[in-house]
Design a protein around this motif. Structure first.
Motif, short mmCIF file in Angstrom:
data_model
loop_
_atom_site.label_atom_id
_atom_site.label_comp_id
_atom_site.label_asym_id
_atom_site.label_seq_id
_atom_site.Cartn_x
_atom_site.Cartn_y
_atom_site.Cartn_z
N PRO A 19 74.09 59.93 19.65
CA PRO A 19 73.56 61.12 20.35
C PRO A 19 72.07 60.99 20.71
O PRO A 19 71.65 61.43 21.78
CB PRO A 19 73.80 62.26 19.35
CG PRO A 19 74.98 61.80 18.55
CD PRO A 19 74.78 60.31 18.41
N TYR A 20 71.30 60.39 19.81
CA TYR A 20 69.87 60.16 20.08
C TYR A 20 69.70 59.21 21.26
O TYR A 20 68.88 59.46 22.16
CB TYR A 20 69.22 59.59 18.82
CG TYR A 20 67.95 58.83 19.03
CD1 TYR A 20 66.79 59.46 19.45
CD2 TYR A 20 67.90 57.45 18.80
CE1 TYR A 20 65.61 58.75 19.64
CE2 TYR A 20 66.73 56.74 18.98
CZ TYR A 20 65.59 57.39 19.40
OH TYR A 20 64.44 56.68 19.59
N HIS A 21 70.47 58.14 21.29
CA HIS A 21 70.39 57.19 22.40
C HIS A 21 70.81 57.85 23.72
O HIS A 21 70.20 57.59 24.76
CB HIS A 21 71.27 55.98 22.11
CG HIS A 21 70.65 55.01 21.15
ND1 HIS A 21 70.22 53.75 21.54
CD2 HIS A 21 70.36 55.11 19.84
CE1 HIS A 21 69.71 53.13 20.48
NE2 HIS A 21 69.78 53.93 19.45
N ARG A 22 71.83 58.69 23.66
CA ARG A 22 72.27 59.39 24.86
C ARG A 22 71.19 60.35 25.37
O ARG A 22 70.97 60.48 26.58
CB ARG A 22 73.54 60.19 24.56
CG ARG A 22 74.76 59.34 24.24
CD ARG A 22 75.42 58.83 25.47
NE ARG A 22 76.65 58.11 25.20
CZ ARG A 22 77.12 57.13 25.95
NH1 ARG A 22 76.44 56.74 27.02
NH2 ARG A 22 78.25 56.52 25.65
N LEU A 23 70.52 61.03 24.44
CA LEU A 23 69.45 61.96 24.82
C LEU A 23 68.32 61.23 25.53
O LEU A 23 67.87 61.64 26.61
CB LEU A 23 68.93 62.68 23.57
CG LEU A 23 67.68 63.56 23.78
CD1 LEU A 23 67.97 64.69 24.76
CD2 LEU A 23 67.19 64.11 22.45
N VAL A 24 67.83 60.15 24.92
CA VAL A 24 66.73 59.41 25.55
C VAL A 24 67.18 58.81 26.88
O VAL A 24 66.42 58.77 27.85
CB VAL A 24 66.22 58.30 24.59
CG1 VAL A 24 65.11 57.50 25.25
CG2 VAL A 24 65.71 58.91 23.29
N SER A 47 62.85 52.62 27.54
CA SER A 47 64.28 52.29 27.67
C SER A 47 64.61 50.96 27.02
O SER A 47 65.63 50.82 26.33
CB SER A 47 64.66 52.26 29.16
OG SER A 47 66.04 52.08 29.33
N THR A 48 63.73 49.97 27.19
CA THR A 48 64.00 48.66 26.59
C THR A 48 63.85 48.70 25.07
O THR A 48 64.59 48.00 24.36
CB THR A 48 63.05 47.58 27.15
OG1 THR A 48 61.68 47.99 26.97
CG2 THR A 48 63.30 47.36 28.63
N LEU A 49 62.92 49.52 24.57
CA LEU A 49 62.80 49.67 23.12
C LEU A 49 64.07 50.27 22.54
O LEU A 49 64.54 49.89 21.47
CB LEU A 49 61.60 50.56 22.78
CG LEU A 49 60.21 49.94 22.97
CD1 LEU A 49 59.13 51.00 22.80
CD2 LEU A 49 60.00 48.79 21.99
N LEU A 50 64.64 51.20 23.28
CA LEU A 50 65.90 51.81 22.86
C LEU A 50 67.02 50.76 22.83
O LEU A 50 67.87 50.77 21.94
CB LEU A 50 66.27 52.94 23.81
CG LEU A 50 67.30 53.95 23.30
CD1 LEU A 50 66.68 54.82 22.21
CD2 LEU A 50 67.80 54.82 24.44
N ALA A 51 67.00 49.87 23.80
CA ALA A 51 68.02 48.80 23.84
C ALA A 51 67.92 47.90 22.62
O ALA A 51 68.94 47.52 22.03
CB ALA A 51 67.83 47.98 25.12
#
Length: 254
Positions: free
Chosen positions: A29-34, A56-60
């Motif tokens: 859910p956190y990844h979807r939000l960002v 976005s890349t940090l999230l990846a």
């Protein structure tokens, strides 16, 4: 950021499905939000900011241990929209970031199973021509190829004796390793991997195994088709059942 440090994971993805699901339920859910925030920024900003792409890349990178495809899905779409100047500019930022190269490095060196996810492999295939020349300098390329070769050899060991469910899981892991090899050999680096003979032997065995599986599937399909052709349909059975009494009645009347 809800950073997932690999050292904090009790087991790798794919070992314990209940643990995997618990992590997915917590972090996705956190990844979807960002992801939604980044998409909205890409949509509204006249000029895409590097900070947005970097986020976005940090999230990846954070999602790589869990094989998340959120980042891959977003940027695959952005690459497909390269006809628009704004998205072309966003791509150029993506290609130049150190975090993008770190993400690619992670996928090929530590989380190759992610390449079994179609969205992840599809995105990496689109990204690869732009980043491959900046990855694995010097002897790193040969080292990573040797690691993949050893992984394929280990996974092939005893695969024909596994149960169907475990065999399918092993096959997905081998597919991911083979996809990694395809990308690595596309880099046109000089030299050969140390274990090239073992790698060649493993790939030949894998090719033979795939051909045997395909032949078995064709035979099974042919047998099923023949059985279906030999078995009358319900309509035919109903017709036959319905015609018998009529014939008897005619015979009695005569």
């Amino acid at each position: 950021q809800m950073f997932i440090h690999p050292d904090k994971l009790e087991v790798e993805k794919g070992v314990n499905r209940h643990y995997d699901q618990a992590l997915i339920n917590y972090f996705l859910p956190y990844h979807r939000l960002v992801d939604r925030l980044v998409r909205k920024a890409l949509e509204l900003q006249a000029e895409v900011q590097e900070t947005v792409v970097n986020l976005s890349t940090l999230l990846a990178i954070e999602g790589a241990p869990l094989h998340f495809s959120v980042f891959a899905e977003l940027w695959s779409q952005v690459i497909d929209l390269s006809a628009q100047a704004k998205f072309r500019a966003a791509q150029e930022i993506l290609y130049g970031l150190a975090t993008t190269r770190e993400y690619c490095d992670l996928l090929l060196s530590e989380h190759r199973a992610s390449l079994g996810v179609p969205a992840v492999f599809g995105f990496l295939s689109k990204l690869w021509p732009k980043v491959k020349d900046s990855l694995f300098p010097g002897d790193q390329w040969r080292t990573i190829v040797d690691q993949v070769a050893d992984s394929i050899d280990d996974r092939l060991s005893g695969i024909e004796q596994l149960r169907v469910q475990k065999e399918a899981k092993r096959a997905k892991e081998i597919l991911a390793d083979v996809r990694a090899l395809g990308l690595l050999f596309d880099m046109h680096r000089r030299g050969n991997p140390k274990n090239r003979k073992k790698l060649k032997s493993s790939l030949e065995f894998l090719g033979g195994l795939c051909r045997r599986i395909q032949a078995a599937m064709r035979t099974k399909s042919a047998v099923a088709s023949a059985a279906a052709a030999a078995t009358p349909s319900r309509e035919e059975e109903a017709l036959e059942v319905g015609s018998s009494p009529t014939e008897v009645e005619v015979e009695v009347e005569v």
